[in-house]
Design a protein around this motif. Structure first.
Motif, mmCIF file in Angstrom:
data_model
loop_
_atom_site.group_PDB
_atom_site.id
_atom_site.type_symbol
_atom_site.label_atom_id
_atom_site.label_comp_id
_atom_site.label_asym_id
_atom_site.label_seq_id
_atom_site.Cartn_x
_atom_site.Cartn_y
_atom_site.Cartn_z
ATOM 1 N N LYS A 1 -28.537 8.888 -46.779
ATOM 2 C CA LYS A 1 -27.523 8.838 -45.729
ATOM 3 C C LYS A 1 -27.576 7.472 -45.054
ATOM 4 O O LYS A 1 -28.637 6.875 -44.923
ATOM 5 C CB LYS A 1 -27.803 9.926 -44.678
ATOM 6 N N ARG A 2 -26.405 7.014 -44.596
ATOM 7 C CA ARG A 2 -26.309 5.680 -44.024
ATOM 8 C C ARG A 2 -27.274 5.482 -42.846
ATOM 9 O O ARG A 2 -27.972 4.475 -42.761
ATOM 10 C CB ARG A 2 -24.860 5.451 -43.563
ATOM 11 N N ALA A 3 -27.312 6.457 -41.947
ATOM 12 C CA ALA A 3 -28.138 6.313 -40.747
ATOM 13 C C ALA A 3 -29.613 6.176 -41.132
ATOM 14 O O ALA A 3 -30.334 5.329 -40.593
ATOM 15 C CB ALA A 3 -27.936 7.509 -39.825
ATOM 16 N N GLU A 4 -30.051 6.978 -42.076
ATOM 17 C CA GLU A 4 -31.454 6.924 -42.506
ATOM 18 C C GLU A 4 -31.760 5.577 -43.160
ATOM 19 O O GLU A 4 -32.798 4.955 -42.894
ATOM 20 C CB GLU A 4 -31.699 8.082 -43.488
ATOM 21 N N GLU B 1 -30.241 2.760 -42.658
ATOM 22 C CA GLU B 1 -30.253 1.682 -41.668
ATOM 23 C C GLU B 1 -31.540 1.696 -40.848
ATOM 24 O O GLU B 1 -32.045 0.648 -40.449
ATOM 25 C CB GLU B 1 -29.017 1.784 -40.756
ATOM 26 N N HIS B 2 -32.054 2.877 -40.615
ATOM 27 C CA HIS B 2 -33.320 2.997 -39.897
ATOM 28 C C HIS B 2 -34.422 2.283 -40.675
ATOM 29 O O HIS B 2 -35.199 1.492 -40.121
ATOM 30 C CB HIS B 2 -33.657 4.485 -39.714
ATOM 31 N N THR C 1 -29.628 -2.035 -47.150
ATOM 32 C CA THR C 1 -29.276 -0.614 -47.279
ATOM 33 C C THR C 1 -28.523 -0.296 -48.561
ATOM 34 O O THR C 1 -28.506 0.857 -48.985
ATOM 35 C CB THR C 1 -28.397 -0.148 -46.092
#
Lengths: 253, 269
Positions: free
Chosen positions: A116-119, A121-122, A106
């Motif tokens: 964005k972090r969540a994206e 990590e996905h 990431t």
């Protein structure tokens, strides 16, 4: 091999010197989209240097490296932007040792693409799954085997969604029993249509997976063509000698 | 030669027996020294000069805490300043712009080669050359600046070595992912470099704590005294060494926990 379409990446009269050592002596080389090219040759033949010139980790002194027709050697070229589209896998893995597998994948998405972090990590999870390491996302590199580290390195490169993947002897630092898992991931990648340039000593992989094999010696391309020709029935004496040494090392002095 | 060695050993001592005798002799010398010290020294006088209980109490209650705070605050500020300037100097030493390299090298060699006391003295006389020059936040400002100047020169070399100890492949991996040189430095190289630098930087912090005993020459009044000046003035006014001993223990109270902390961090890494 669609030879008529514009190549994804090409070099034109590429020269590289290390001091007085003329490592690349005018390489003309092109790879089409979707092609899998294996570069073979003795050590010191310049094959790794050629690969490292393709994303300008080495700066050639003369000639051009054209990616989508844009010359990367040109000082006006935004090399950082180009490298986002060219993934690279190293012999020594070069994972970031302080980051776990997920963060390794990431960090560039967040730093370079501002994701964005969540994206991020996905995407990273999906790629770690793709290389068969969904259960290792929290693992630090030091706790992984060489084969697992190299697969994380592949997932890290894939997370940037590259158009081209460069492999610099990806299995040369691995224990023999770990080579297979890395080659399997690379084979899957090739079957999925990724454009790949692989510097390797794995002749079986070259023969089975490559669309084209390039044999280099003394800073030049000696011969290239489909694997059944270059590996199976080489025309050049130097290629024959090299393959003899690689395939039957016990019987060559 | 080789065949005769075991037989010849009958007369001379074997190496292990000789080592045992030497060890016994070392113990004997040690015991003799301790006995001599116990018999010859005037322990009452020594106890009264070094460890006078009343004076220990008096020292602790009259300014020790302020002095300890000043030592800690001067050092901490000087260290932070030195770390920032040292990082900048290290990056300059690694710069592709040659004059930056030269400037950083000159600065580092100059301030590493001079005694800290000389630097601090010169620092206190700067207003002679730059009239009207006064640093804010007295007494902290001058102390921080003086310690920062000296500390940065030492830390710059440590930081440069740490940056260069990070394998080249790390930067190559970062750059091949599209990071700029600056991003690779901040996100990949520096965190690893600082991890490598923790032990040597701690040594420099401990050195800086000791150098803080010299900042009085930049012109601190009694209200700004740190441990050494406080201990010295107390010792002088009471004609007794005890306050200096207390001040010394104050230094150990800072440096020992620091050493333990670092050892833990190293064990964890």
């Amino acid at each position: 091999m669609p030879a008529t379409s514009e190549p994804l990446i090409a070099t034109r009269d590429l020269h590289k010197w290390f001091g007085h050592n003329h490592v690349l002596q005018g390489i003309d080389f092109a790879v089409a989209r979707g092609e899998v090219v294996c570069v073979i040759g003795p050590s010191g033949s310049g094959k790794s240097t050629l690969l490292r010139c393709l994303n300008l980790l080495e700066r050639p002194q003369r000639g051009a490296v054209l990616f989508h027709g844009e010359d990367l050697v040109d000082p006006d070229c935004d090399i950082d932007a180009v490298r986002r589209h060219i993934g690279m896998v190293f012999q020594q893995f070069n994972l970031f040792p302080l980051h776990n597998a997920l963060r390794n994948c990431t960090v560039a998405l967040i730093t370079v693409l501002g994701m964005k972090r969540a994206e991020a990590e996905h995407i990273a999870r999906a790629n770690l799954e793709r290389v068969g390491l969904a259960d290792k996302i929290d693992a630090l590199p030091a706790s992984l085997s060489g084969g697992q580290q190299q697969r994380v390195a592949i997932a890290r490169a894939l997370s940037m969604d590259p158009q081209l993947m460069l492999f610099d002897e990806p299995t040369s630092a691995l224990d023999p029993e770990l080579v297979g898992e890395v080659l399997a991931v690379m084979r899957k990648l090739a079957e999925a249509g990724m454009t790949m340039i692989v510097v390797t000593h794995e002749m079986t992989f070259a023969r089975q997976v490559a669309d084209r094999v390039v044999f280099m010696d003394d800073g030049g391309i000696v011969e290239q063509g489909p694997p059944e020709e270059v590996v199976g029935a080489p025309r050049e004496q130097r290629t024959q000698d090299f393959l003899q040494r690689v395939l039957d090392p016990v019987h060559t002095g | 030669m080789a065949g005769s060695a075991p037989r010849g050993a009958g007369r001379r001592l074997s190496p292990r027996r000789r080592a045992r005798r030497i060890r016994a002799l070392q113990y004997a010398v040690l015991v003799a020294l301790v006995v001599a010290a116990a018999l010859l020294a005037d322990w009452r006088l020594i106890g009264k000069s070094f460890f006078d209980p009343q004076l220990i109490r008096y020292t602790l209650l009259h300014g020790f805490v302020d002095a300890l705070w000043h030592t800690a605050a001067y050092t901490a500020g000087g260290f932070l300043l030195g770390l920032l300037a040292g990082t900048l100097l290290a990056l300059m030493r690694l710069s592709e712009v040659a004059p930056y390299r030269w400037l950083a090298t000159i600065y580092i060699e100059f301030f590493r080669g001079l005694p800290a006391l000389v630097v601090f003295m010169a620092f206190s006389l700067l207003p002679l050359a730059f009239s009207g020059l006064t640093l804010p936040w007295y007494p902290y400002g001058p102390a921080w600046a003086a310690l920062g100047i000296v500390g940065s020169a030492y830390m710059a070399e440590t930081i440069r070595a740490g940056i260069q100890a990070v394998p080249r492949g790390q930067v190559e991996a970062a750059r091949s992912l599209g990071m700029s040189a600056g991003q690779a430095m901040r996100k990949i190289t520096l965190p690893q470099a600082f991890r490598i630098m923790v032990p040597p930087l701690t040594n420099e912090l401990i050195m800086l704590i000791k150098d803080s005993s010299l900042v009085f020459v930049v012109g601190l009044s009694a209200s700004g005294f740190e441990l050494t000046m406080f201990g010295r003035s107390m010792a002088n006014s009471n004609v007794n060494i005890t306050p200096l001993v207390v001040a010394g223990l104050g230094y150990l109270a800072i440096t020992l926990p620091l050493s333990i902390l670092v050892r833990r961090m190293e064990a964890r890494a």
